[in-house]
Every structure is written in C-alpha cells, then in structure tokens.
Design a protein around this motif. Structure first.
Motif, PDB file in Angstrom:
ATOM      1  N   VAL A   1      39.001  41.707  39.959  1.00 35.35           N
ATOM      2  CA  VAL A   1      39.536  40.593  40.738  1.00 35.35           C
ATOM      3  C   VAL A   1      39.733  41.038  42.181  1.00 35.35           C
ATOM      4  CG1 VAL A   1      40.653  39.430  38.808  1.00 35.35           C
ATOM      5  CG2 VAL A   1      41.888  41.217  40.024  1.00 35.35           C
TER       6      VAL A   1
ATOM      7  N   ASP B   1      38.258  42.586  33.701  1.00 31.96           N
ATOM      8  CA  ASP B   1      37.585  41.832  34.755  1.00 31.96           C
ATOM      9  C   ASP B   1      38.054  42.299  36.121  1.00 31.96           C
ATOM     10  OD1 ASP B   1      36.183  39.706  33.101  1.00 31.96           O
ATOM     11  OD2 ASP B   1      38.258  39.407  32.453  1.00 31.96           O
TER      12      ASP B   1
ATOM     13  N   THR C   1      41.738  43.560  35.594  1.00 33.19           N
ATOM     14  CA  THR C   1      42.752  42.982  34.723  1.00 33.19           C
ATOM     15  C   THR C   1      42.762  43.677  33.368  1.00 33.19           C
ATOM     16  OG1 THR C   1      41.323  41.333  33.673  1.00 33.19           O
ATOM     17  CG2 THR C   1      42.275  40.758  35.822  1.00 33.19           C
TER      18      THR C   1
ATOM     19  N   GLU D   1      40.590  30.123  38.925  1.00 36.81           N
ATOM     20  CA  GLU D   1      40.775  31.253  38.017  1.00 36.81           C
ATOM     21  C   GLU D   1      42.062  31.115  37.223  1.00 36.81           C
ATOM     22  OE1 GLU D   1      42.073  35.658  38.908  1.00 36.81           O
ATOM     23  OE2 GLU D   1      39.976  35.379  39.496  1.00 36.81           O
TER      24      GLU D   1
ATOM     25  N   THR E   1      41.618  32.714  32.063  1.00 40.84           N
ATOM     26  CA  THR E   1      40.254  33.032  32.489  1.00 40.84           C
ATOM     27  C   THR E   1      39.983  34.526  32.419  1.00 40.84           C
ATOM     28  OG1 THR E   1      40.326  31.127  33.981  1.00 40.84           O
ATOM     29  CG2 THR E   1      38.575  32.743  34.360  1.00 40.84           C
ATOM     30  N   VAL E   2      40.994  35.343  32.774  1.00 40.06           N
ATOM     31  CA  VAL E   2      40.820  36.795  32.760  1.00 40.06           C
ATOM     32  C   VAL E   2      41.791  37.455  31.776  1.00 40.06           C
ATOM     33  CG1 VAL E   2      39.874  36.911  35.092  1.00 40.06           C
ATOM     34  CG2 VAL E   2      42.348  37.094  34.775  1.00 40.06           C
TER      35      VAL E   2
ATOM     36  N   GLU F   1      47.243  43.812  35.963  1.00 39.11           N
ATOM     37  CA  GLU F   1      46.210  44.425  36.794  1.00 39.11           C
ATOM     38  C   GLU F   1      46.442  45.929  36.918  1.00 39.11           C
ATOM     39  OE1 GLU F   1      45.172  42.492  40.507  1.00 39.11           O
ATOM     40  OE2 GLU F   1      45.905  40.584  39.728  1.00 39.11           O
TER      41      GLU F   1
END
Length: 301
Positions: free
Chosen positions: A86, A84, A80, A210, A232-233, A60
């Motif tokens: 978050v 994405d 991320t 997630e 997912t990310v 991140e």
C-alpha cells in the motif's frame, strides 16, 4: 541498524534484521495503532516483505530501504497483514519516521521520504525528548461517490441500515490510497457499524476505493469520531488511518466544518484510542502524531 548474517543451524546462512513495534498516535504503549518497522531491508525481496507482514499480522508493516530517488533520506515500502503493498503517508510512515528519529537514523528538524512514488517532506519536532512527527501528504483528491449512502449503509450492518448525515453525502478521497468517506448521523451509528466483509468489498470495488472511513461530526472535543474498515486488503478494522484522516480533513474543511486544524478520534471501539491531527494548508494536508515503543526484536530470514 545494520543487517547481519547468522547461521541457521543447518546449512548456509540467513539474514537477521532488527525490527520495532511502534504504537502510532499514542502516548503510551498498547494504545494507538501498532506498526512493525523493519530496518535495513534492502536485501529483502517483495515476496519476503509480504511474508514478513503476514507473519506480524498487524494492519501494516513498514520496511526501511535506501532511496532510489535524489533528495530522499530513506525509502519506505509498506505491506498489510494480507501481504498487499500500500502507499500513502499515514501511520505506516509516521511510525517508521518516529522510530528512525528515536534511534538517531533520521535528522531533525526535517527529512525527506520516498513513499509510493512520491518525494514528501517529514517534519520532526523534539521537545523535552518527546518526538512528534508531521508528514506532508500532498493535496487531497476528492470526488463524488459513485455509490449512494444508502447502499453503503446497508453494507455496513446486517440489521437496520445506519442513519446517514444528510448534509454530507459519501465521497472518495485520496492522499495516495483512495478511501470511501461516509458521514453517519451520530456516534451511536458509527459504533453500530458491523460490516460483512464481502458485501462491503463489493461496494468499495464499485466506488473505486480501497477502504471505508465512517464518521460522525463534532464529538467530545474532537472534530469527528471515526472507524475504518478495509476488507480489500484484509483489514477487518484499523485503529488509526492517516491516509483516510487526511482526505476527511480536506473534505470537512471544504464544507467549512473544520478550521485549518482538525482532530479525529479513532480506535475507541477497538479499545485502542487514537487521536489524529491533520492540518489543512494550501499545499495539501499534514498529518501529525506521537508514538510509543512497544517492542523490539530480530527477524531471522
């Protein structure tokens, strides 16, 4: 801390932003979970922030901005390595506040953050020049998992399914981001997890989650030994995940397996050991940790 304008050597100009790489849940550099923190990011678009996060390629990257809601000192936006955005107060927020306090841009003993649509207190302790940050995560939302432990175990390994802890069936837990919490029988089973991303991503989609937090209980002075996977990310594995540790502490506390304070070991399998401390209170969970500075620099955008 202020952004400045700099010529790009061709035409026009571009913005220079200072950044730091902070190792979160660590007492020394090159351990814990590395986080990039970009300050004074108000002029960056969503597309630019996502692109910067892809450039850093850490789990991140956090961008510090002016708050939009009354009472907050700073607003945080977190992306991320896959670009994405978050939410949830985990290492993404703890590392950012540690850096803000370290450079004198945030107050002690307390501050208020705007994160993921929430206003949450930040607790700052500075003792002998060591900064410790505590983040109120709010109440943990826990629910029975719609997928069975056997299905999850099969997605976590290409060989024989991992052994599950029969006393703790999988649950979903959230303090801002929903994760699947899966108890395995032993540390050996946790270390044996080798998920195939697409298979686990399908399981997580079915669970409405997630990421996946696998753990075994009571290990070597810690209340749980953990690993986190989030296809997912685009996170193959994360060395420290506060948004999963908070719900896990609440889950174990509900079952009488930990007291009001839980300590989890994560990141060992990656060579980046991280210790996450979570207090369970009537108001919810509070994540606490220290950090170490790894690098500082400038972004030229």
């Amino acid at each position: 801390m202020d952004s400045v304008r700099a010529g790009d050597g061709t035409s026009g100009s571009r913005t220079t932003h200072r950044y730091a790489v902070v190792d979160v849940f660590a007492d020394r550099p090159l351990t814990g979970n590395p986080l990039a923190v970009v300050t004074d990011a108000d002029d960056l678009t969503d597309e630019q922030m996502a692109a910067v996060a892809v450039e850093f390629n850490l789990s991140e990257t956090t961008f510090v901005r002016r708050p939009t809601r009354p009472g907050a000192d700073h607003a945080l936006r977190c992306f991320t390595a896959g670009g994405d955005e978050v939410g949830g107060a985990g290492h993404n927020a703890l590392g950012a506040w540690w850096w803000l306090v370290t450079v004198g841009a945030a107050r002690a003993p307390g501050a208020v953050q705007e994160l993921g649509g929430q206003i949450l207190p930040v607790h700052v302790d500075v003792t002998d020049e060591v900064v410790t940050i505590g983040l109120d995560q709010g109440p943990a939302e826990l629910a029975e998992s719609p997928v069975t432990g056997q299905v999850v175990a099969e997605a976590l390994t290409g060989g024989d399914p991992l052994r599950l802890d029969p006393a703790l069936p999988p649950v979903t837990g959230s303090v801002g981001s929903t994760h699947l919490l899966v108890a395995l029988a032993s540390r050996r089973d946790v270390d044996a997890a080798d998920p195939y991303g697409p298979a686990l991503a399908r399981v997580l989609a079915a669970a409405g989650a997630e990421g996946c937090y696998v753990y075994s209980r009571a290990d070597d002075g810690h209340d749980a030994y953990c690993r986190f996977f989030n296809p997912t990310v685009g996170i193959a594995e994360d060395p420290a995940t506060g948004t999963a540790a908070g719900p896990l502490a609440a889950h174990l506390h509900r079952h009488g397996l930990v007291g009001d304070r839980a300590r989890f070991l994560q990141g060992h399998a990656m060579g980046r050991p991280s210790v996450l401390t979570v207090d369970v209170t009537p108001a919810g969970t509070r994540l606490t940790g220290r950090c170490a500075l790894a690098a500082t620099g400038e972004l030229h955008l």
